[in-house]
Write a protein that holds these residues in place. Structure first.
Motif, short mmCIF file in Angstrom:
data_model
loop_
_atom_site.label_atom_id
_atom_site.label_comp_id
_atom_site.label_asym_id
_atom_site.label_seq_id
_atom_site.Cartn_x
_atom_site.Cartn_y
_atom_site.Cartn_z
N ALA A 1 34.99 28.46 44.86
CA ALA A 1 33.82 27.75 45.37
C ALA A 1 32.66 27.88 44.38
CB ALA A 1 33.42 28.33 46.73
N ALA A 2 31.69 27.01 44.52
CA ALA A 2 30.53 27.05 43.64
C ALA A 2 29.81 28.38 43.80
CB ALA A 2 29.59 25.90 43.97
N ALA A 3 29.20 28.84 42.71
CA ALA A 3 28.48 30.11 42.75
C ALA A 3 27.35 30.05 43.76
CB ALA A 3 27.94 30.42 41.36
N GLN A 4 27.15 31.17 44.46
CA GLN A 4 26.09 31.24 45.45
C GLN A 4 24.93 32.07 44.90
OE1 GLN A 4 27.61 31.96 49.58
NE2 GLN A 4 29.54 32.38 48.50
N ASP B 1 34.48 34.12 52.14
CA ASP B 1 33.38 33.63 52.97
C ASP B 1 33.15 32.13 52.79
OD1 ASP B 1 32.57 34.04 50.37
OD2 ASP B 1 30.50 34.54 50.91
N VAL B 2 33.61 31.57 51.67
CA VAL B 2 33.49 30.13 51.42
C VAL B 2 34.88 29.61 51.07
CG1 VAL B 2 32.43 28.35 49.99
CG2 VAL B 2 31.13 30.40 50.59
N PRO B 3 35.32 28.50 51.65
CA PRO B 3 36.67 27.99 51.36
C PRO B 3 36.86 27.68 49.88
CG PRO B 3 35.73 26.89 53.28
CD PRO B 3 34.62 27.69 52.66
N PHE B 4 38.08 27.87 49.40
CA PHE B 4 38.41 27.51 48.03
C PHE B 4 38.43 26.00 47.88
CE2 PHE B 4 40.82 31.65 48.35
CZ PHE B 4 39.95 32.36 47.53
N ARG B 5 38.20 25.55 46.65
CA ARG B 5 38.31 24.12 46.36
C ARG B 5 39.78 23.72 46.27
NH1 ARG B 5 33.99 23.61 41.32
NH2 ARG B 5 32.15 24.41 42.42
N ALA B 6 40.05 22.45 46.48
CA ALA B 6 41.42 21.96 46.42
C ALA B 6 41.87 21.66 45.00
CB ALA B 6 41.55 20.70 47.28
N LEU C 1 44.86 33.41 44.23
CA LEU C 1 43.48 33.76 44.53
C LEU C 1 43.35 34.70 45.72
CD1 LEU C 1 41.61 30.36 43.99
CD2 LEU C 1 41.51 32.40 42.56
N THR C 2 44.28 34.61 46.65
CA THR C 2 44.19 35.45 47.85
C THR C 2 44.92 36.78 47.71
OG1 THR C 2 46.09 34.25 48.76
CG2 THR C 2 43.89 33.46 49.38
N ASP C 3 45.54 37.04 46.57
CA ASP C 3 46.27 38.30 46.39
C ASP C 3 45.30 39.48 46.36
OD1 ASP C 3 48.70 37.06 46.30
OD2 ASP C 3 48.82 37.00 44.11
N PRO C 4 45.54 40.53 47.14
CA PRO C 4 44.68 41.73 47.13
C PRO C 4 45.02 42.62 45.95
CG PRO C 4 46.43 42.01 48.72
CD PRO C 4 46.61 40.63 48.15
N VAL C 5 44.69 42.16 44.75
CA VAL C 5 45.21 42.77 43.53
C VAL C 5 44.73 44.21 43.33
CG1 VAL C 5 45.60 40.58 42.37
CG2 VAL C 5 43.36 41.67 42.21
N ILE C 6 43.49 44.51 43.67
CA ILE C 6 42.98 45.86 43.45
C ILE C 6 43.68 46.85 44.39
CG2 ILE C 6 40.95 47.34 43.48
CD1 ILE C 6 41.02 45.34 41.20
N ASP C 7 43.83 46.48 45.65
CA ASP C 7 44.52 47.36 46.60
C ASP C 7 45.95 47.63 46.15
OD1 ASP C 7 42.33 47.54 48.24
OD2 ASP C 7 42.95 45.94 49.59
N LEU C 8 46.63 46.61 45.66
CA LEU C 8 48.02 46.77 45.23
C LEU C 8 48.10 47.63 43.97
CD1 LEU C 8 49.31 43.12 45.80
CD2 LEU C 8 49.91 45.14 47.14
#
Length: 230
Positions: free
Chosen positions: A137-140, A126-131, A91-98
């Motif tokens: 995270a839930a949609a904002q 901006d919102v922590p990932f769920r475990a 989830l944290t991979d900067p896929v577009i930049d790569l």
């Protein structure tokens, strides 16, 4: 002629990957030598015309040309090596930049993390990932988005329970390399259709247009491009 050369390069890459998967004689084909690019490039004038074939044939890893990441549009994972894009995706991979880096930059002169290292991206979500699944995270929203589409059981529901809206195997392919007029057709097809040369011309032409449009900015910023001026 450039598109025909691109198709030939893709076909050669496909044969290379198939040969590397193992055969009766246990031999592995040698990787093709990508076209060389100038060691230094002067700033590209606005409106310059580039050949992007060398971008698609350069290797992101030994025996792994960039073209094999784009076609077919799928993202695999090898459980024998550490996960992380392009070996799967976290989830944290900067896929577009790569992805944009390997499509636009000369990997012999630039690290694959060149765009990642620019201080442009936010440092964290901006919102922590769920475990637990689905981890995001839930949609904002205001008002909050309702429960529409949240009743799927991904483990047990049949494929007929879903409607394809977009296909996003390899990040940035459908978004950046498929032209607007072709996106609906592309999303309706499957990765197996990619291997039938169905979208090769569109990908090649779109990458060419993107490179031509960005060439002056990339060169002025000091980036070493993989494309070669015509």
């Amino acid at each position: 002629m450039a598109n025909m050369a691109y198709r030939a390069a893709i076909a050669a890459a496909a044969l290379l990957l198939l040969a590397g998967c193992g055969g009766g004689d246990g031999e592995t084909a040698a990787p093709p030598t990508p076209p060389t690019t100038p060691s230094s490039q002067p700033p590209a004038p606005a409106g310059a015309n580039f050949n992007v074939l060398s971008c698609l044939t350069q290797e992101v890893a030994p025996g792994r040309p960039i073209a094999s990441l784009v076609v077919p549009d799928s993202l695999g994972i090898d459980l024998n090596v550490p996960p992380g894009f392009p070996n799967g995706r976290q989830l944290t991979d900067p896929v577009i930049d790569l992805t944009l880096a390997v499509l636009l930059l000369d990997l012999k002169q630039e690290p694959v993390t060149r765009f990642v290292d620019l201080p442009l991206n936010p440092p964290a979500n901006d919102v922590p990932f769920r475990a637990a699944f689905p981890y995001l995270a839930a949609a904002q929203g205001n008002p909050p988005i309702g429960p529409v589409g949240s009743n799927f059981n991904f483990r047990t529901d049949p494929a007929s329970a879903y409607v394809r809206v977009d296909r996003m195997g390899m990040p940035a392919v459908a978004t950046a390399l498929i032209s607007s007029s072709t996106k609906n057709k592309y999303n309706d097809k499957d990765p197996i259709d990619d291997n039938n040369f169905l979208f090769y011309d569109d990908i090649f032409n779109t990458l060419t247009g993107l490179t031509n449009a960005l060439s002056d900015d990339l060169s002025a910023a000091g980036f070493k491009m993989c494309a070669v001026p015509n």
